[in-house]
Write an enzyme that holds these catalytic residues in place. Structure first.
Site, PDB file in Angstrom:
ATOM      1  N   ASP A  82     138.190  38.630  22.511  1.00  0.00           N
ATOM      2  CA  ASP A  82     138.685  39.948  22.126  1.00  0.00           C
ATOM      3  C   ASP A  82     139.330  40.621  23.340  1.00  0.00           C
ATOM      4  O   ASP A  82     138.708  40.738  24.398  1.00  0.00           O
ATOM      5  CB  ASP A  82     137.517  40.782  21.602  1.00  0.00           C
ATOM      6  CG  ASP A  82     137.952  42.072  20.937  1.00  0.00           C
ATOM      7  OD1 ASP A  82     139.109  42.145  20.477  1.00  0.00           O
ATOM      8  OD2 ASP A  82     137.128  43.001  20.856  1.00  0.00           O
ATOM      9  N   VAL A 231     134.748  45.433  14.148  1.00  0.00           N
ATOM     10  CA  VAL A 231     133.608  46.347  14.158  1.00  0.00           C
ATOM     11  C   VAL A 231     132.695  45.970  15.321  1.00  0.00           C
ATOM     12  O   VAL A 231     132.299  44.820  15.457  1.00  0.00           O
ATOM     13  CB  VAL A 231     132.812  46.272  12.840  1.00  0.00           C
ATOM     14  CG1 VAL A 231     131.570  47.145  12.908  1.00  0.00           C
ATOM     15  CG2 VAL A 231     133.688  46.678  11.659  1.00  0.00           C
TER      16      VAL A 231
END
Length: 284
Positions: A82, A231
């Protein structure tokens, strides 16, 4: 089942109007909670791992946790870097066993972002690894990345389309009004940007900053063309609140299992709810 690239499920998500959740892995309890909820719901999912989490857990432990979850569950699971900051970090993750990476060149000029992202895509393709790119600047705080509201900027649809055409990324994160961390204030998601971009490119748009966004806004984003939603903060908050509750009610507790088990259970509930909201349940 081995770890898979996001191409195992994102095209289906775009075609069938659901989204696959990226739930960030920060330790063992996060890894367990996410996969346990996904098993219950029969859902594909993405383990997101930031560079900060990699430093905390170690890359070998990170890959081992994800591989164990994939073997246990039999679900299509991607292990995804990420907000990768460089080609070198992306390649380190790929060599270690990651099945997907993100290169975040959003702070560069469009031309430089395209050039650097193309390098990552070219190398990842040879290894069967999917790549996410990013355009525009998403506000909020994530790990060591902090962008105030003044410097957040929406993606321009024409630039997003050009970015995809020149890089060939497998999904594209575009800044449309959300923020990293827990969403605050009035929802100002630019659904028109999502619709214009997804109508012009064959891959899904990614919604970063999915924590705290009202359910109806999430549904509208998916209907507009979002196929992946990130999330992290909601799980962090749920886990921390559960730990605080245990420790504040009994100051004799010292066994980590006594407070980490409720933390894990709290995260299972969050992930289960998100999977159902995203519509990825029963899609594995």
């Amino acid at each position: 089942m081995p770890l898979v690239s996001m191409n195992e499920f994102l095209p289906k998500a775009k075609a069938n109007k659901f989204a696959v959740g990226q739930f960030n892995m920060n330790n063992l309890e996060f890894a367990q909670a996410i996969v346990d909820a996904a098993i219950e719901e029969k859902s594909p999912f993405i383990y997101g791992v930031s560079e900060g989490a990699l430093k905390y857990m170690g890359i070998e432990f990170t890959v081992a946790l994800a591989e164990a979850a994939a073997k246990k569950s039999g679900l299509p699971i991607a292990l995804h870097l990420d907000h990768g900051s460089s080609f070198e970090v992306a390649m380190k993750c790929i060599r270690a066993g990651f099945s997907s990476v993100m290169f975040d060149g959003s702070h560069y000029s469009l031309e430089e972002n395209i050039r650097l992202t193309k390098e990552v895509v070219r190398a990842a393709r040879e290894m069967g690894v999917s790549v996410e790119g990013e355009l525009g600047t998403i506000g909020g705080v994530e790990d060591d990345i902090s962008v105030d509201e003044e410097h957040a900027s929406l993606a321009k649809p024409e630039e997003a389309i050009r970015f995809y055409e020149e890089t060939g990324v497998d999904c594209l994160a575009i800044a449309v009004g959300t923020a990293h961390g827990m969403y605050k204030g009035e929802v100002k998601i630019q659904y028109d940007i999502i619709k214009e971009v997804t109508a012009a490119i064959p891959v899904p748009v990614v919604l970063h900053g999915g924590s705290g966004v009202p359910d109806e806004a999430i549904r509208k984003s998916i209907e507009a063309g979002v196929g992946k939603i990130n999330v992290n903060t909601e799980n962090q908050v749920a886990a921390t609140n559960a730990i605080r509750k245990v420790l504040s009610s009994n100051d004799t507790v010292y066994d980590p299992r006594k407070y980490l088990t409720p933390a894990r259970d709290a995260m299972v509930a969050v992930v289960r709810e998100k999977i159902r909201l995203f519509g990825s349940n029963n899609q594995a």
